[in-house]
Design a protein around this motif. Sequence first.
Motif, PDB file in Angstrom:
ATOM      1  N   SER A   1       0.139  12.868   0.322  1.00 15.40           N
ATOM      2  CA  SER A   1      -0.897  12.475  -0.315  1.00 15.40           C
ATOM      3  C   SER A   1      -1.931  10.625   0.512  1.00 15.40           C
ATOM      4  O   SER A   1      -2.285   9.840  -0.242  1.00 15.40           O
ATOM      5  CB  SER A   1      -0.572  11.372  -1.126  1.00 15.40           C
ATOM      6  N   LEU A   2      -1.346  11.156   1.792  1.00 11.93           N
ATOM      7  CA  LEU A   2      -1.678   9.606   2.707  1.00 11.93           C
ATOM      8  C   LEU A   2      -2.979  10.085   3.516  1.00 11.93           C
ATOM      9  O   LEU A   2      -3.396  11.690   4.185  1.00 11.93           O
ATOM     10  CB  LEU A   2      -0.898   9.477   3.429  1.00 11.93           C
ATOM     11  N   ASP A   3      -4.352   9.192   4.150  1.00 12.31           N
ATOM     12  CA  ASP A   3      -5.540   9.680   4.109  1.00 12.31           C
ATOM     13  C   ASP A   3      -4.029   9.996   6.214  1.00 12.31           C
ATOM     14  O   ASP A   3      -4.079   9.261   6.276  1.00 12.31           O
ATOM     15  CB  ASP A   3      -6.168   9.137   4.240  1.00 12.31           C
ATOM     16  N   GLN A   4      -5.627  11.046   6.683  1.00 15.79           N
ATOM     17  CA  GLN A   4      -4.890  11.677   7.587  1.00 15.79           C
ATOM     18  C   GLN A   4      -4.924  10.151   8.668  1.00 15.79           C
ATOM     19  O   GLN A   4      -3.411  10.401   9.335  1.00 15.79           O
ATOM     20  CB  GLN A   4      -6.574  12.210   8.616  1.00 15.79           C
TER      21      GLN A   4
ATOM     22  N   GLY B   1      -0.746   9.015   7.662  1.00 15.52           N
ATOM     23  CA  GLY B   1      -0.184  10.171   8.206  1.00 15.52           C
ATOM     24  C   GLY B   1       0.409   9.971   9.313  1.00 15.52           C
ATOM     25  O   GLY B   1       1.717  10.516   8.940  1.00 15.52           O
ATOM     26  N   ASN B   2      -0.842  10.561  10.114  1.00 12.63           N
ATOM     27  CA  ASN B   2      -0.778  10.466  11.078  1.00 12.63           C
ATOM     28  C   ASN B   2       0.495   9.365  12.140  1.00 12.63           C
ATOM     29  O   ASN B   2       1.545   9.468  13.020  1.00 12.63           O
ATOM     30  CB  ASN B   2      -1.204  10.843  12.571  1.00 12.63           C
TER      31      ASN B   2
ATOM     32  N   SER C   1       0.650  -1.390   0.426  1.00 10.27           N
ATOM     33  CA  SER C   1      -0.091  -0.003  -0.322  1.00 10.27           C
ATOM     34  C   SER C   1       1.040   0.971  -0.001  1.00 10.27           C
ATOM     35  O   SER C   1       1.921   1.312   0.318  1.00 10.27           O
ATOM     36  CB  SER C   1      -0.992  -0.101   0.947  1.00 10.27           C
TER      37      SER C   1
ATOM     38  N   ASP D   1       0.577  22.150   4.586  1.00  9.86           N
ATOM     39  CA  ASP D   1       0.337  21.793   5.679  1.00  9.86           C
ATOM     40  C   ASP D   1       0.501  23.003   7.477  1.00  9.86           C
ATOM     41  O   ASP D   1       1.326  21.824   7.513  1.00  9.86           O
ATOM     42  CB  ASP D   1      -0.394  20.477   5.830  1.00  9.86           C
TER      43      ASP D   1
END
Lengths: 266, 257
Positions: free
Chosen positions: A163-166, A169-170, A135, A193
Amino acid sequence: MSSAALDIRIDRKAYPTSSGGDVRVAIKNLKLSVSDGEFLCIVGPSGCGKTTLLNIVAGIDGDASGAVIPKTGQTLDSIRVSYMFQTPRLLPWMTVRENVRVVLDETTAANGRAEQLLERMELADSFNEFPNRLSSGMQRRVSLARAFATEPQLLLLDEPFVSLDQPVGNILRQLLLELWQTRPTTIIFVTHDLREAIYLSDRIVFLSRGPSQVILEKSVDLARPREIEDPAIDRFRHKLLSQHESLLHGMATPQSDIRNENDGTA
Amino acid sequence: MNLVESVPRTGINTAWLRVISFILLLLLWAISAFFAQSRVLPDPWAVAIVFYDHLINGSLLFDLGITLCRVIAAFVLAMVTGTVIGILMGLRKRLDILLDGWLILFLNIPALVTIILCYVWFGLTEVAAITAVSLNKIPNVVVTLREGTRAVDRDLLQVAQVFRVGHRKTFFKFFLPQLYPYIMIAARSGIALIWKIVLVVELLGRSNGIGFQLSVFFQLFDIASILAYTLAFVIVMIAVELAFIGPIDRYATRWRK
């Protein structure tokens, strides 16, 4: 010397435009310094030349006038630099493990550092997978492991989690902080950001629209370890944006607005 | 038309289809031979007998070996030279412009002309024969590898540069693997082209090998032997594809989804 301190001065960097003839000036009179072991974030509107700046520091853009000078009297070439690009840039024909080992010399690779870091990234089950089957979150982890494998003195990151979802990414942001704390290195992290920048960095440098210049520097004096959901981060952000309304559009205080406009017409 | 659904799934059915297709070809041949009843079109059975005779009592294996050696020598020479020139032309704009005209010239010289000129200039020697064959293939390899070099992903080369892995590693681990698909294309079409030209070279200027034997059989009007020799060589080339090129290709592209 475990990490690096740098004085960065870029007088001018321009790209030829596709229509030919004229050039587009990406960076002009940009001065920036980063100290030993510091986590520096660079924030600016998209297209303002942040990636170009990192490329110049990394030495893969030789076409700029200016200088990147280590403060410690070393030469730039003797500093170990790692770079985590906007996309993972893994070699598709190599397994996960080979992808990390390939940037190491033979003795370091034999010490098992690649495997160690990959286990730390919870990729122990994927040593022999090819990147195509992972992934995008896992690909970033491999890329992060590769960046730390060489024990860099200077680590450059170019919007690596954008480009990762939250949630994914966290987790990666947290991993990055953990690695930085156990293996001290100077970090220059580019992002657009502001929340991410406040959560991660010691200091934030804001850039103007191209040709980019430094419009504001701000120390982030929040105690570590920080929580991503910590209201203090939002308060910090609010305060900053109420002082400098158009900061994220590349404009700071009224004075720098004027300075900016003058340069914009040049 | 839906392209995704049109791409066939492999299974046992396709294997059977291949066998049936082969049997059909033999049948067609046998029927034609039966109706022709002529010395110039022997039936499959007659050819099989002649094939066996050449294999046991004749020089078929020796000729096959000699020709195969020439194919391998010419193939290696063409691939190495063509790859080196192709990569250099892909990397260096000036060199590309300098050699581009020559390339077009060589691409358009008929194989026969190269062969005749090589024999005339270098004598009827082994070196002249192999050079002539290689010269026919090199321009193709150059064009393919130049295309491959132009398509190389610079982003990945930047990784090598930033991590300072050195020139050697950059070339062998970051650059060359990107050219494998192009090298495979050149190799596949190369083998097919080279073995056909090797026979012509042998016919014109060597005193052994499949090509030489074919010219002898031609003069004797021995069609059964010509077909037997052809059959032997085709079998060998299919074996080369199955035993070497196929597996190497699958290994080199195993990382694809």
